[in-house]
Motif scaffolding. Structure first.
Motif, PDB file in Angstrom:
ATOM      1  N   ARG A 417      64.084  23.245  35.684  1.00  6.96           N
ATOM      2  CA  ARG A 417      64.236  24.665  35.975  1.00  6.96           C
ATOM      3  C   ARG A 417      65.688  24.985  36.325  1.00  6.96           C
ATOM      4  NH1 ARG A 417      61.009  29.058  37.295  1.00  6.96           N
ATOM      5  NH2 ARG A 417      59.160  27.791  37.014  1.00  6.96           N
ATOM      6  N   ALA A 418      66.340  24.087  37.087  1.00  9.52           N
ATOM      7  CA  ALA A 418      67.737  24.320  37.442  1.00  9.52           C
ATOM      8  C   ALA A 418      68.623  24.296  36.205  1.00  9.52           C
ATOM      9  CB  ALA A 418      68.196  23.275  38.459  1.00  9.52           C
ATOM     10  N   GLY A 420      67.595  24.735  32.919  1.00  6.44           N
ATOM     11  CA  GLY A 420      67.229  25.672  31.856  1.00  6.44           C
ATOM     12  C   GLY A 420      66.844  27.053  32.305  1.00  6.44           C
ATOM     13  N   GLY A 421      66.710  27.269  33.602  1.00  9.15           N
ATOM     14  CA  GLY A 421      66.296  28.577  34.084  1.00  9.15           C
ATOM     15  C   GLY A 421      64.795  28.749  34.003  1.00  9.15           C
ATOM     16  N   ALA A 422      64.351  29.908  34.427  1.00  5.43           N
ATOM     17  CA  ALA A 422      62.923  30.207  34.403  1.00  5.43           C
ATOM     18  C   ALA A 422      62.429  30.319  32.962  1.00  5.43           C
ATOM     19  CB  ALA A 422      62.654  31.512  35.145  1.00  5.43           C
TER      20      ALA A 422
END
Length: 450
Positions: A417-418, A420-422
């Motif tokens: 998540r960090a 690639g983002g949400a």
């Protein structure tokens, strides 16, 4: 499905990273004859006069109707997969393999279905082949394409509650389209299928959504020296021609299109018996059968282990398809799970890890195959169960801490998540399916040549 890392195995590869959504034959080939054309009972008399004029007015039929559009059932992840208005009861796939895996197969897909509403058109998902002809209940039917849909116009339309048979004569292209994954997988000696999640319609026309399960019959013709295997049990093997062999397989339980499997190659089929007489069959490259046998012999005990926790194995047979191909995943195709051969031959992978992956795909036969997701957003339910039993097996049989693996999975998820983002929002659903009022045949037809 379980993603399997390449190269040296990580010591704690606890859980797979969630996969993101996927978005003329040459040479002489021996092709199976399409299914026999028998009359289909109708709720009211067949529109005989319209059927007789079908070939003469097919262009007029298309011109008189509204433009064909791609439909879908509105799945939030794959909104254009599946089609409204009918329920498929069975598929009959006849495939002619030319002997090389870079040449389209000749195919006939016959679909038996029951309509759930009045239909002027039938939409099928199909996007990787050439359609030569379509028949609906034995009568030629005009067709066109719209997006990734094959749009068929039965002469006179279909009434709600009717049983209908659609036969599509087409090619099936094994060469992957640019930017698309799945469908046919080209192995070192032939082909296999990997249709999850949205790729069955790259192989054959279908209602490509797991909410519409159906029975399958496969009839596969291949040159001498090749072996063909598919889901379900063998029904017949025809070796009357010296140059080709035809295999027929049939499932005894309904199946989602994403779980269809056909293997064609220079393979050996190894048979054994599982718990309570369950027939097991494994498909391996002939040259590797001896070194793969120790892994295959573990399956009966693994089925015993699963049955002690979740009940009787739900299908008519089981086995492993070990393909000489690099995919990066294993896949729970119904009754015949797909694996990379190198998963079992790479000495860097510890035995407990390989066995836990075998149990992961086995668990999917209960969770994901017998009990299927109604929408693709429900996939986590089947993957969650399969991953749980994978981890539980590793803890019981190899002392690999379930708690430690869960913590590793959460840490990895935070890192993804960090980096690639949400996750992005799902695509917008298609407009609601429009129920088209059928017109009398006389208003649909225009005059032919005088």
């Amino acid at each position: 499905m379980l993603l399997t890392p390449h190269g040296p195995a990580a010591p704690e590869p606890a859980f797979e990273r969630p996969a993101g959504p996927h978005g003329p034959a040459s040479g002489r080939q021996d092709v199976p004859v399409p299914a026999a054309r028998r009359p289909i009972p109708r709720g009211r008399p067949r529109r005989t006069s319209a059927a007789l004029l079908a070939s003469a007015v097919s262009v007029c039929l298309l011109a008189a109707s509204a433009p064909a559009t791609p439909l879908g059932i509105g799945d939030r992840l794959f909104p254009y997969l599946g089609n409204p208005g009918y329920d498929v009861t069975s598929y009959h796939l006849a495939l002619g393999y030319p002997g090389t895996n870079d040449t389209p197969l000749r195919a006939t897909t016959t679909i038996h279905a029951r309509t759930t509403t009045d239909l002027e058109r039938i939409n099928l998902d199909f996007a990787r082949g050439t359609v030569h002809s379509v028949e609906v209940d034995g009568a030629p039917a005009p067709f066109t394409t719209a997006g990734e849909d094959l749009v068929i116009t039965p002469v006179g339309g279909l009434d709600a509650g009717e049983r209908t048979r659609v036969a599509v004569r087409h090619t099936s292209d094994p060469v992957t389209a640019e930017g698309r994954d799945g469908g046919w997988v080209r192995t070192a000696d032939g082909l296999a299928m990997a249709n999850q999640a949205d790729a069955a319609h790259l192989v054959f026309p279908c209602n490509d959504h797991p909410s519409d399960k159906a029975f399958f019959t496969f009839r596969i013709t291949a040159p001498a020296g090749h072996t063909a295997v598919a889901n379900g049990l063998p029904i017949h093997v025809d070796r009357t021609r010296a140059s080709t062999t035809t295999w027929t397989y049939r499932t005894r339980h309904p199946m989602a299109t994403e779980l269809a499997q056909v293997s064609i190659g220079r393979s050996t089929v190894l048979r054994r018996t599982g718990p309570h007489g369950l027939p097991l069959r494994d498909v391996v490259p002939t040259a590797d059968r001896e070194r793969l046998e120790p892994w295959l012999s573990k399956t009966p005990a693994q089925i015993d282990w699963m049955e002690a926790r979740v009940g009787r194995y739900p299908f008519e047979t089981y086995g492993l398809l070990m393909a000489d191909v690099s995919t990066g995943f294993a896949l729970e195709t119904q009754t015949l799970s797909l694996f990379e051969r190198d998963l079992f031959t790479d000495p860097a992978r510890p035995a407990w890890y390989v066995e836990s992956i075998m149990v992961h795909e086995l668990a999917h036969q209960w969770f994901g195959n017998s009990v299927s997701p109604r929408t693709w957003s429900d996939l986590w339910l089947s993957e969650g169960h399969a991953t749980w039993y994978e981890a539980l097996y590793a803890q019981e049989r190899a002392g690999r801490s379930l708690e430690a693996r869960m913590k590793a999975a959460y840490e990895a998820s935070d890192q993804w998540r960090a980096a690639g983002g949400a996750p992005p929002p799902p695509p917008a659903p298609p407009p609601p399916a429009r129920v088209i009022e059928k017109k009398p045949p006389s208003k649909q037809l225009c005059a032919g040549p005088r």
